[in-house]
Design an enzyme around this catalytic site. Structure first.
Site, PDB file in Angstrom:
ATOM      1  N   ASP A  86      -6.764  -7.370 -14.551  1.00 26.96           N
ATOM      2  CA  ASP A  86      -6.153  -7.605 -13.247  1.00 26.96           C
ATOM      3  C   ASP A  86      -6.286  -6.396 -12.322  1.00 26.96           C
ATOM      4  O   ASP A  86      -6.523  -6.537 -11.124  1.00 26.96           O
ATOM      5  CB  ASP A  86      -4.676  -7.961 -13.420  1.00 26.96           C
ATOM      6  CG  ASP A  86      -4.501  -9.358 -14.023  1.00 26.96           C
ATOM      7  OD1 ASP A  86      -5.387 -10.194 -13.821  1.00 26.96           O
ATOM      8  OD2 ASP A  86      -3.485  -9.587 -14.699  1.00 26.96           O
ATOM      9  N   GLY A  87      -6.116  -5.184 -12.870  1.00 26.69           N
ATOM     10  CA  GLY A  87      -6.218  -3.988 -12.038  1.00 26.69           C
ATOM     11  C   GLY A  87      -7.605  -3.814 -11.449  1.00 26.69           C
ATOM     12  O   GLY A  87      -7.750  -3.482 -10.264  1.00 26.69           O
ATOM     13  N   ARG A  91      -8.832  -4.004  -7.541  1.00 28.32           N
ATOM     14  CA  ARG A  91      -9.695  -2.967  -6.969  1.00 28.32           C
ATOM     15  C   ARG A  91     -10.907  -3.608  -6.302  1.00 28.32           C
ATOM     16  O   ARG A  91     -11.325  -3.227  -5.201  1.00 28.32           O
ATOM     17  CB  ARG A  91     -10.127  -2.008  -8.076  1.00 28.32           C
ATOM     18  CG  ARG A  91     -11.109  -0.937  -7.635  1.00 28.32           C
ATOM     19  CD  ARG A  91     -11.509  -0.094  -8.834  1.00 28.32           C
ATOM     20  NE  ARG A  91     -12.687   0.703  -8.575  1.00 28.32           N
ATOM     21  CZ  ARG A  91     -13.650   0.936  -9.447  1.00 28.32           C
ATOM     22  NH1 ARG A  91     -13.562   0.426 -10.666  1.00 28.32           N
ATOM     23  NH2 ARG A  91     -14.691   1.681  -9.134  1.00 28.32           N
ATOM     24  N   ARG A 171      20.879   3.452  -9.523  1.00 26.80           N
ATOM     25  CA  ARG A 171      21.504   2.872  -8.328  1.00 26.80           C
ATOM     26  C   ARG A 171      20.654   1.753  -7.750  1.00 26.80           C
ATOM     27  O   ARG A 171      19.420   1.819  -7.772  1.00 26.80           O
ATOM     28  CB  ARG A 171      21.712   3.953  -7.258  1.00 26.80           C
ATOM     29  CG  ARG A 171      22.760   4.989  -7.627  1.00 26.80           C
ATOM     30  CD  ARG A 171      23.061   5.875  -6.433  1.00 26.80           C
ATOM     31  NE  ARG A 171      23.571   5.099  -5.299  1.00 26.80           N
ATOM     32  CZ  ARG A 171      23.807   5.639  -4.099  1.00 26.80           C
ATOM     33  NH1 ARG A 171      23.554   6.920  -3.882  1.00 26.80           N
ATOM     34  NH2 ARG A 171      24.286   4.894  -3.117  1.00 26.80           N
ATOM     35  N   TYR A 203       3.530 -10.619  -9.723  1.00 26.80           N
ATOM     36  CA  TYR A 203       4.840  -9.976  -9.769  1.00 26.80           C
ATOM     37  C   TYR A 203       5.956 -10.934  -9.339  1.00 26.80           C
ATOM     38  O   TYR A 203       7.034 -10.979  -9.929  1.00 26.80           O
ATOM     39  CB  TYR A 203       4.811  -8.740  -8.869  1.00 26.80           C
ATOM     40  CG  TYR A 203       5.962  -7.775  -9.050  1.00 26.80           C
ATOM     41  CD1 TYR A 203       6.936  -7.955 -10.034  1.00 26.80           C
ATOM     42  CD2 TYR A 203       6.056  -6.647  -8.240  1.00 26.80           C
ATOM     43  CE1 TYR A 203       7.979  -7.058 -10.191  1.00 26.80           C
ATOM     44  CE2 TYR A 203       7.092  -5.737  -8.395  1.00 26.80           C
ATOM     45  CZ  TYR A 203       8.052  -5.951  -9.364  1.00 26.80           C
ATOM     46  OH  TYR A 203       9.080  -5.066  -9.515  1.00 26.80           O
TER      47      TYR A 203
END
Length: 310
Positions: A86-87, A91, A171, A203
């Site tokens: 996937d990366g 690219r 946080r 994602y």
């Protein structure tokens, strides 16, 4: 003698050129690249690769080496073939968008939704490229702007998603969401994913967003681990403008575009996302439905299906 392919005039086989991009850090990619190069050269097509990748590949002298990965490096190329996970495919998408050349992805990783073929299909890939048996479709992208005090301080783009995320693990990030100039809700969260239909299986999917078929024109806004009663994924018009305002009294956030390009957000930043002006062009070899691709990529259980009555 010339012929027409997808609106482009191309020459005879001897004048056709393909650019090859590969994840040379993997032995499987090196062997796959070697097989693709040999097959294309045997059929009379020219092949270009980046010089920095050529050092890791056993390439014949006929391969043209390109010193830098600029959009001009693909001038005169018919296709960009990308071998990797996937990366590497993302690219390649950067390269394809900047040049306008269609990308044909071969998945050497795990899921590879952007890929059109798998490692076992290399002979078929070469044959389809040589005989021009492929189609080209355009995929929606995102244009991203970061504002501070009303002034644009950064611009970017994404094929899958633009994600605003917290930096401090202890946080939450306090945000207010806006669609088409009107506030929707505010809450603390780990982040917000703004995605395209292409990115709905990336994602945004992991964050609990819906799967959207690629031919649907829409924008997605998906909260990540929101501390709120109303923090559902939203699907909007493709002409909508999505905005995420990071509250001034919250820890700084970070913007990720396709998980590749990052920017630390200044205090009180406003991130605006809209449909991109420049799409990414993908070469397609198969006419299989997206439903079949979804089932195959995620290994979904479909045993017992009988289909419609004949």
């Amino acid at each position: 003698m010339t012929s027409q392919t997808d609106g482009r005039t191309v020459g005879t086989a001897a004048e056709r050129t393909v650019f090859l991009l590969a994840h040379t850090g993997r032995p499987a990619a090196i062997r796959s690249a070697e097989l693709v190069v040999q097959g294309l050269l045997r059929s009379g097509l020219g092949v270009r690769v980046l010089a920095q990748e050529a050092a890791d590949l056993p390439l014949p002298p006929a391969v043209e080496l390109i010193p830098e990965a600029t959009p001009e490096a693909l001038d005169g190329c018919e296709l960009l073939i990308v071998l990797g996970g996937d990366g590497t495919l993302l690219r390649g998408a950067e390269f394809a968008r900047a040049s306008g050349v269609p990308m044909l992805g071969v998945n050497l990783g795990r899921v590879g939704f952007l890929a059109e073929a798998e490692r076992d299909d290399l002979d078929k890939v070469v044959d389809r490229v040589v005989t021009r048996e492929y189609e080209v479709e355009e995929r929606m992208t995102l244009d991203v702007r970061v504002r501070r005090n009303g002034r644009v301080v950064h611009t970017d783009w994404a094929l899958n998603e633009a994600a605003v995320q917290k930096v401090s693990p202890e946080r939450m990030l306090e945000v207010v969401l806006e669609i088409d100039g009107r506030p929707v809700s505010g809450f603390g969260c780990d982040g917000i994913v703004c995605a395209t239909p292409t990115g709905s299986t990336a994602y945004a999917f992991s964050a609990g967003g819906p799967v959207v078929w690629p031919e649907v024109e829409a924008l997605l806004m998906v909260p990540i681990s929101a501390h709120a009663l109303f923090a559902k994924p939203l699907v909007t018009s493709p002409t909508s403008v999505l905005a995420v305002e990071v509250q001034p009294d919250t820890p700084n956030g970070v913007l990720w575009c396709d998980g590749r390009r990052t920017l630390e957000l200044p205090e009180g930043a406003r991130v605006e996302v809209r449909r991109g002006e420049v799409p990414v062009r993908l070469a397609r070899l198969h006419h299989a439905s997206f439903t079949d691709r979804l089932v195959a990529k995620f290994a979904l259980p479909v045993s017992g299906w009988r289909g419609a009555p004949q």
